[in-house]
Design a protein around this motif. Structure first.
Motif, PDB file in Angstrom:
ATOM      1  N   ARG A 161       0.840  -1.200   0.000  1.00  0.00           N
ATOM      2  CA  ARG A 161       0.000   0.000   0.000  1.00  0.00           C
ATOM      3  C   ARG A 161       0.883   1.262   0.000  1.00  0.00           C
ATOM      4  O   ARG A 161       0.633   2.226  -0.730  1.00  0.00           O
ATOM      5  CB  ARG A 161      -0.911  -0.041   1.235  1.00  0.00           C
ATOM      6  CG  ARG A 161      -2.051   0.955   1.275  1.00  0.00           C
ATOM      7  CD  ARG A 161      -1.714   2.236   2.035  1.00  0.00           C
ATOM      8  NE  ARG A 161      -1.228   2.002   3.386  1.00  0.00           N
ATOM      9  CZ  ARG A 161      -0.305   2.754   3.965  1.00  0.00           C
ATOM     10  NH1 ARG A 161       0.241   3.781   3.324  1.00  0.00           N
ATOM     11  NH2 ARG A 161       0.103   2.488   5.192  1.00  0.00           N
ATOM     12  N   TYR A 162       1.944   1.234   0.784  1.00  0.00           N
ATOM     13  CA  TYR A 162       2.880   2.368   0.868  1.00  0.00           C
ATOM     14  C   TYR A 162       3.548   2.630  -0.487  1.00  0.00           C
ATOM     15  O   TYR A 162       3.627   3.779  -0.933  1.00  0.00           O
ATOM     16  CB  TYR A 162       3.931   2.055   1.941  1.00  0.00           C
ATOM     17  CG  TYR A 162       5.064   3.052   2.047  1.00  0.00           C
ATOM     18  CD1 TYR A 162       4.905   4.240   2.753  1.00  0.00           C
ATOM     19  CD2 TYR A 162       6.303   2.811   1.452  1.00  0.00           C
ATOM     20  CE1 TYR A 162       5.938   5.158   2.856  1.00  0.00           C
ATOM     21  CE2 TYR A 162       7.349   3.716   1.556  1.00  0.00           C
ATOM     22  CZ  TYR A 162       7.155   4.888   2.259  1.00  0.00           C
ATOM     23  OH  TYR A 162       8.186   5.793   2.355  1.00  0.00           O
ATOM     24  N   ALA A 164       2.464   1.763  -3.530  1.00  0.00           N
ATOM     25  CA  ALA A 164       1.492   2.253  -4.513  1.00  0.00           C
ATOM     26  C   ALA A 164       1.104   3.700  -4.219  1.00  0.00           C
ATOM     27  O   ALA A 164       1.047   4.536  -5.118  1.00  0.00           O
ATOM     28  CB  ALA A 164       0.264   1.353  -4.514  1.00  0.00           C
ATOM     29  N   MET A 165       0.886   3.994  -2.940  1.00  0.00           N
ATOM     30  CA  MET A 165       0.413   5.331  -2.561  1.00  0.00           C
ATOM     31  C   MET A 165       1.457   6.392  -2.866  1.00  0.00           C
ATOM     32  O   MET A 165       1.135   7.509  -3.249  1.00  0.00           O
ATOM     33  CB  MET A 165       0.103   5.316  -1.063  1.00  0.00           C
ATOM     34  CG  MET A 165      -0.677   6.489  -0.557  1.00  0.00           C
ATOM     35  SD  MET A 165      -1.170   6.160   1.170  1.00  0.00           S
ATOM     36  CE  MET A 165      -0.548   7.651   1.940  1.00  0.00           C
ATOM     37  N   ASN A 166       2.730   6.039  -2.696  1.00  0.00           N
ATOM     38  CA  ASN A 166       3.797   7.009  -2.914  1.00  0.00           C
ATOM     39  C   ASN A 166       4.492   6.826  -4.257  1.00  0.00           C
ATOM     40  O   ASN A 166       5.517   7.447  -4.508  1.00  0.00           O
ATOM     41  CB  ASN A 166       4.810   6.919  -1.763  1.00  0.00           C
ATOM     42  CG  ASN A 166       4.197   7.283  -0.429  1.00  0.00           C
ATOM     43  OD1 ASN A 166       3.944   8.458  -0.165  1.00  0.00           O
ATOM     44  ND2 ASN A 166       3.918   6.280   0.400  1.00  0.00           N
ATOM     45  N   LYS A 167       3.917   5.957  -5.098  1.00  0.00           N
ATOM     46  CA  LYS A 167       4.447   5.718  -6.438  1.00  0.00           C
ATOM     47  C   LYS A 167       5.940   5.412  -6.405  1.00  0.00           C
ATOM     48  O   LYS A 167       6.726   5.945  -7.191  1.00  0.00           O
ATOM     49  CB  LYS A 167       4.171   6.921  -7.346  1.00  0.00           C
ATOM     50  CG  LYS A 167       2.678   7.204  -7.500  1.00  0.00           C
ATOM     51  CD  LYS A 167       2.396   8.248  -8.569  1.00  0.00           C
ATOM     52  CE  LYS A 167       0.900   8.385  -8.836  1.00  0.00           C
ATOM     53  NZ  LYS A 167       0.043   8.375  -7.610  1.00  0.00           N
ATOM     54  N   GLY A 403       0.523  -3.968  -7.536  1.00  0.00           N
ATOM     55  CA  GLY A 403      -0.415  -3.626  -8.604  1.00  0.00           C
ATOM     56  C   GLY A 403      -1.868  -3.648  -8.156  1.00  0.00           C
ATOM     57  O   GLY A 403      -2.700  -2.919  -8.697  1.00  0.00           O
ATOM     58  N   MET A 404      -2.177  -4.468  -7.128  1.00  0.00           N
ATOM     59  CA  MET A 404      -3.542  -4.502  -6.602  1.00  0.00           C
ATOM     60  C   MET A 404      -3.934  -3.167  -5.986  1.00  0.00           C
ATOM     61  O   MET A 404      -5.111  -2.865  -5.824  1.00  0.00           O
ATOM     62  CB  MET A 404      -3.680  -5.593  -5.541  1.00  0.00           C
ATOM     63  CG  MET A 404      -3.637  -7.013  -6.106  1.00  0.00           C
ATOM     64  SD  MET A 404      -3.667  -8.277  -4.811  1.00  0.00           S
ATOM     65  CE  MET A 404      -5.384  -8.175  -4.262  1.00  0.00           C
ATOM     66  N   PHE A 405      -2.938  -2.370  -5.594  1.00  0.00           N
ATOM     67  CA  PHE A 405      -3.216  -1.085  -4.961  1.00  0.00           C
ATOM     68  C   PHE A 405      -3.069   0.082  -5.919  1.00  0.00           C
ATOM     69  O   PHE A 405      -3.483   1.190  -5.625  1.00  0.00           O
ATOM     70  CB  PHE A 405      -2.264  -0.857  -3.785  1.00  0.00           C
ATOM     71  CG  PHE A 405      -2.563  -1.725  -2.605  1.00  0.00           C
ATOM     72  CD1 PHE A 405      -3.623  -1.410  -1.761  1.00  0.00           C
ATOM     73  CD2 PHE A 405      -1.817  -2.846  -2.334  1.00  0.00           C
ATOM     74  CE1 PHE A 405      -3.914  -2.198  -0.681  1.00  0.00           C
ATOM     75  CE2 PHE A 405      -2.097  -3.646  -1.247  1.00  0.00           C
ATOM     76  CZ  PHE A 405      -3.155  -3.325  -0.415  1.00  0.00           C
ATOM     77  N   ASP A 406      -2.419  -0.145  -7.059  1.00  0.00           N
ATOM     78  CA  ASP A 406      -2.155   0.972  -7.951  1.00  0.00           C
ATOM     79  C   ASP A 406      -3.391   1.294  -8.778  1.00  0.00           C
ATOM     80  O   ASP A 406      -4.014   0.391  -9.330  1.00  0.00           O
ATOM     81  CB  ASP A 406      -0.979   0.638  -8.869  1.00  0.00           C
ATOM     82  CG  ASP A 406      -0.541   1.845  -9.666  1.00  0.00           C
ATOM     83  OD1 ASP A 406       0.311   2.589  -9.152  1.00  0.00           O
ATOM     84  OD2 ASP A 406      -1.083   2.064 -10.764  1.00  0.00           O
ATOM     85  N   PRO A 407      -3.723   2.576  -8.860  1.00  0.00           N
ATOM     86  CA  PRO A 407      -4.928   2.962  -9.626  1.00  0.00           C
ATOM     87  C   PRO A 407      -4.874   2.468 -11.066  1.00  0.00           C
ATOM     88  O   PRO A 407      -5.890   2.167 -11.659  1.00  0.00           O
ATOM     89  CB  PRO A 407      -4.899   4.480  -9.584  1.00  0.00           C
ATOM     90  CG  PRO A 407      -4.045   4.840  -8.431  1.00  0.00           C
ATOM     91  CD  PRO A 407      -3.060   3.733  -8.261  1.00  0.00           C
ATOM     92  N   LYS A 408      -3.694   2.374 -11.624  1.00  0.00           N
ATOM     93  CA  LYS A 408      -3.573   1.917 -13.012  1.00  0.00           C
ATOM     94  C   LYS A 408      -3.080   0.469 -13.088  1.00  0.00           C
ATOM     95  O   LYS A 408      -2.698  -0.008 -14.152  1.00  0.00           O
ATOM     96  CB  LYS A 408      -2.630   2.831 -13.783  1.00  0.00           C
ATOM     97  CG  LYS A 408      -3.164   4.264 -13.835  1.00  0.00           C
ATOM     98  CD  LYS A 408      -2.669   5.041 -15.011  1.00  0.00           C
ATOM     99  CE  LYS A 408      -3.374   6.388 -15.095  1.00  0.00           C
ATOM    100  NZ  LYS A 408      -2.447   7.505 -15.257  1.00  0.00           N
ATOM    101  N   GLY A 409      -3.001  -0.203 -11.932  1.00  0.00           N
ATOM    102  CA  GLY A 409      -2.577  -1.597 -11.932  1.00  0.00           C
ATOM    103  C   GLY A 409      -1.109  -1.787 -12.247  1.00  0.00           C
ATOM    104  O   GLY A 409      -0.661  -2.891 -12.546  1.00  0.00           O
TER     105      GLY A 409
END
Lengths: 540, 540
Positions: A161-162, A164-167, A403-409
């Motif tokens: 989650r961290y 994905a959230m912080n790219k 990828g499950m957390f990324d808005p674009k996968g």
């Protein structure tokens, strides 16, 4: 939900819970009086459940009496315990914990890792759909009119989650923190509902098997340095497992469930595993037997090479990809000089769904002394304990989780390892118990003491001097402590030196420096005291 | 409790939460189509709340279409954020945190403290009745069919529970851990719902004021070493406050509430405080004015002596006991050489109910740079911020708390201090931002690199050699990384040395050791490499 009276009967005076019903309080405070007044109403063990007419006036009278006698205002009104499945760490346990953490953190830092921290709770939806059946073990917070929250179940999902959230697409990080599982703590000994995880992960798109090999090197270093006895690191690959299932004729939709059954091979015999596959999961006997041949195989790079030539295995692209990477992995492990402990083991499956490539698990191979005093659950517990006791680290590659957390996968490939630190703690604690050497819970170098009266001010002055010079110093908080009790404190807590002040020493500008274990005493000039203490305790 | 639609409107694409109602999903995916098809049904801002007949068929059609277009399987299904009032710590913040903790722990250990740890949650009843009005800020866990649990609100109550439960009557311990308060995080900036506390406490029956003085010495040492700028430590005593209230004519049952009002003097003017006492709490104007005279007094031992002679004050036994101890405290503080920073301040009251003796609070007196970017709450926030920003430590004596947990009400006198570590973190972070020096997030001493191709195996071999020699070493996880990108990584993360391998170096049995900042290069024999790296990085 009120609990029944009988199940809450106190088992020791400390656990007495006072009911708000005065009739019951009074039963504990004045059992004799109570019995005299109401004897005709009582009937054996149900004593506390009988409602006695007219008792309330009696209670009021007695409480008033009690208030006049006084002395009970501070009386305990609580169940004096920690929550089920949790424990306090006392100073001795903390000292051991600190040493273990230091070893592990030193290793993580040696490998260039950064560290992060995440909150102890996450949005409930962040954890949803990550743990399969185990989701029922997640602790939820009460809905107090805001977001729905849950305590973290592991450190891997918050890490994903961290990222994905912080790219973040590249990081090598460790994270040591507590996680929470509403497991039945009595059934699996050594398992707590609150326990530490100790994770190291490498995220990023790299050439195959290099970070994976580093994770295994780290496990090797940590287990060697902790001196837990001999160990093995089993490795396998989810792609090899899946390829194996395919060529053995397992239907696609049964891969994961058959994989879970294979995962039980460290606790169950092959016969039982096969029976579960055939009778419970509906696999054909033929397929199960073919799996049975493969999962008995163990080896190294040679086994990977042999399986690449295997008539059946080589039909699966997935298996070949996994086996080629396994060869590559072993070549790096040779460079790292850790192949002595690593075994390619086709029976290793690991429970978690999110692994996509290499998986591994470290086990202690010696009979490590495990606390077998708690046997209240008898057979079940022993079976649970029996074979899997040795597992002290595990991990693998999970390329899909972020990828499950990324808005674009967008995927961020990850590989990591988790050290089973609670098991390490209990082994270290047992070693400490068994050893003659005492575990020190402080690092105090010197105690400032006096044999004479009225020297408190002088003791405090010298203590402050030593603190200011960076010396770890203790002094007793008494005006006139006995020399013997000051020396006893040093013995008890392992303080190696005593700086003794007396009228004569003050006149001469010296301090009598006493070595506790040898009882040797020598006068040291006050100006040189700090240096002398440093010199004598440099090995502490 | 479902939230209203309007308050959950997404503010950025990342925060989009897909509703399970297809009609609403589709509104986000294809707003144009939706508007065309159903325009006649819609009415301005209520667009999302209108149920449109026949829309489900449309939705099904469109979803099918969407599935054909593809590319959205991995699409984000989560609110990508941490829980309200919590935050992740990134590696830079962790590096700063580690440095601050090390300073503080070093001080605690210098004073001979042990450490303990307690679970993050306690039985709800353990926390009940300890925090007065603030109890509403306690996080409860959901009742999942077991004990009722709450997240810890501070470390003091768990400490008292620990002492009572284990019948410990003597301990000097520190405890650094997170605590939880369901406060409104937006209203008070720098305040989180999850934050660290950093507590040091001395429990035991000792001669008066000696452990109390040590707590103040510790605050002095820590604030000096952290270099946060100049500071003051205000001290007072609950017995002096209570005695003062008594002689000023405050009725007994108003002591605590008047005390809370006095506690606001660091945020409010005397006029406002007086007005609250008189108009809200019903105190006589005369009594308020008398209090006003006392609470403006500040001094040292001299003030304690003067008040012992004060015609009114000397009538209160409690006040005299407090003032006599205050004199004693200052005499010890003189021996500890910390009186330069300590002020006896009669306006200091402190919020918590459980204090029974000495209380203290440390404030930063310089204008420390506070992040004032978040101004969404305007005036309120500024007022809150204005005066109390400087408070960085606080504590006092609480002789009754442990007795509340003991079955027999046995008291264990305690005195302690809590360092306001979150405030310290933010000051340190701002200092780091302002400084030209980069914060390193790893401790890596050397990077093993190569300028030539096909040397991955050689790089890995050397890396393992250095790891085994205890050198903190990194290597790039690429088969053939460019030298420039390897050097760039060193620049970025502050790695001071590069060990460069090439065909020639391998032949000669040497490594080219490059100092990153000076670009100097020197050949070092492989056998001496580890020692040379240790020597060159001994100051890192």
């Amino acid at each position: 939900m009120p609990r029944s009276w009988s199940s809450d009967l106190p088992t020791s005076p400390d656990q007495v819970v006072f009911s708000r019903t005065h009739s019951l309080i009074i039963l504990f405070l004045y059992p004799d009086l109570f019995l005299v007044n109401t004897a005709q109403c009582l009937s054996g063990p149900e004593i506390g459940l009988v409602l006695i007419p007219g008792i309330d006036e009696e209670v009021a009278k007695l409480l008033k009496l009690k208030a006049q006698i006084g002395g009970d205002e501070g009386k305990h009104q609580f169940t004096l315990k920690t929550a089920k499945g949790t424990r306090d760490y006392n100073p001795k346990q903390m000292a051991i914990r600190e040493r273990v953490f230091n070893t592990i953190i030193r290793c993580f830092k040696r490998h260039g890792a950064e560290t992060i921290d995440t909150p102890v709770f996450e949005l409930k939806e962040t954890l949803t759909g990550k743990y399969g059946e185990d989701s029922k073990l997640i602790y939820d917070l009460k809905d107090q009119g805001g977001e729905l929250l849950s305590l973290r179940y592991d450190l891997t999902v918050p890490f994903a989650r961290y990222l994905a959230m912080n790219k973040i697409t590249n990081i090598k990080r460790y994270h040591i923190a507590k996680v929470y599982r509403r497991d039945n703590p009595a059934m699996t000994r050594g398992r707590y509902r609150e326990f530490y995880q100790c994770d190291f992960d490498i995220a990023g798109q790299y050439d195959p098997m290099i970070p994976d090999a580093e994770c295994l090197k780290i496990v090797h270093e940590i287990l060697s340095e902790l001196e837990l006895g001999d160990f093995r690191i089993k490795v396998n690959d989810r792609r090899i497992l899946d390829g194996m299932f395919a060529v053995c004729g397992v239907p696609d939709d049964k891969f994961r469930t058959i994989c879970s059954t294979v995962d039980k091979l460290d606790k169950m015999s092959w016969e039982d595993v096969k029976s579960e596959m055939v009778n419970e999961k509906g696999l054909s006997e033929e397929a199960a037997d073919q799996i049975g041949q493969y999962v008995s195989m163990q080896g190294g790079m040679d086994l990977a090479e042999r399986l690449l030539q295997d008539a059946k295995m080589s039909q699966s692209k997935q298996a070949c990809a996994g086996l080629t990477d396994m060869k590559q992995l072993f070549s790096y492990l040779q460079l790292f000089q850790v192949t002595d402990k690593v075994v390619f083991d086709l029976s290793l499956a690991r429970g978690l769904d999110y692994y996509t490539g290499v998986i591994y698990e470290a086990i202690l191979t010696q009979n490590c002394p495990v606390n077998v005093s708690a046997t209240q659950n008898g057979v079940d517990e022993k079976a649970e304990e029996g074979v899997s006791v040795g597992s002290v680290a595990g991990g693998g590659r999970y390329d899909g989780l972020v990828g499950m957390f990324d808005p674009k996968g967008r995927k961020v490939p990850c590989v990591g390892v988790s050290i089973g630190i609670e098991r390490v703690f209990s082994i270290m604690e047992q070693k400490a118990e068994a050893s003659a050497r005492k575990v020190r819970t402080t690092e105090t170098q010197v105690m400032v003491a006096s044999a004479q009266k009225n020297l408190l001010n002088e003791r405090l002055r010298l203590t402050a001097e030593l603190w200011n010079a960076g010396i770890k110093t203790e002094v007793m908080y008494k005006k006139n402590p006995k020399l013997l009790s000051q020396l006893q404190h040093c013995e008890d807590s392992g303080i190696p030196l005593v700086a003794i002040l007396g009228e004569q020493e003050l006149k001469d500008g010296v301090v009598k420096l006493r070595t506790v274990h040898s009882r040797e005493e020598v006068d040291v000039s006050r100006a040189e005291l700090a240096e002398e203490i440093k010199k004598r305790t440099s090995d502490v």
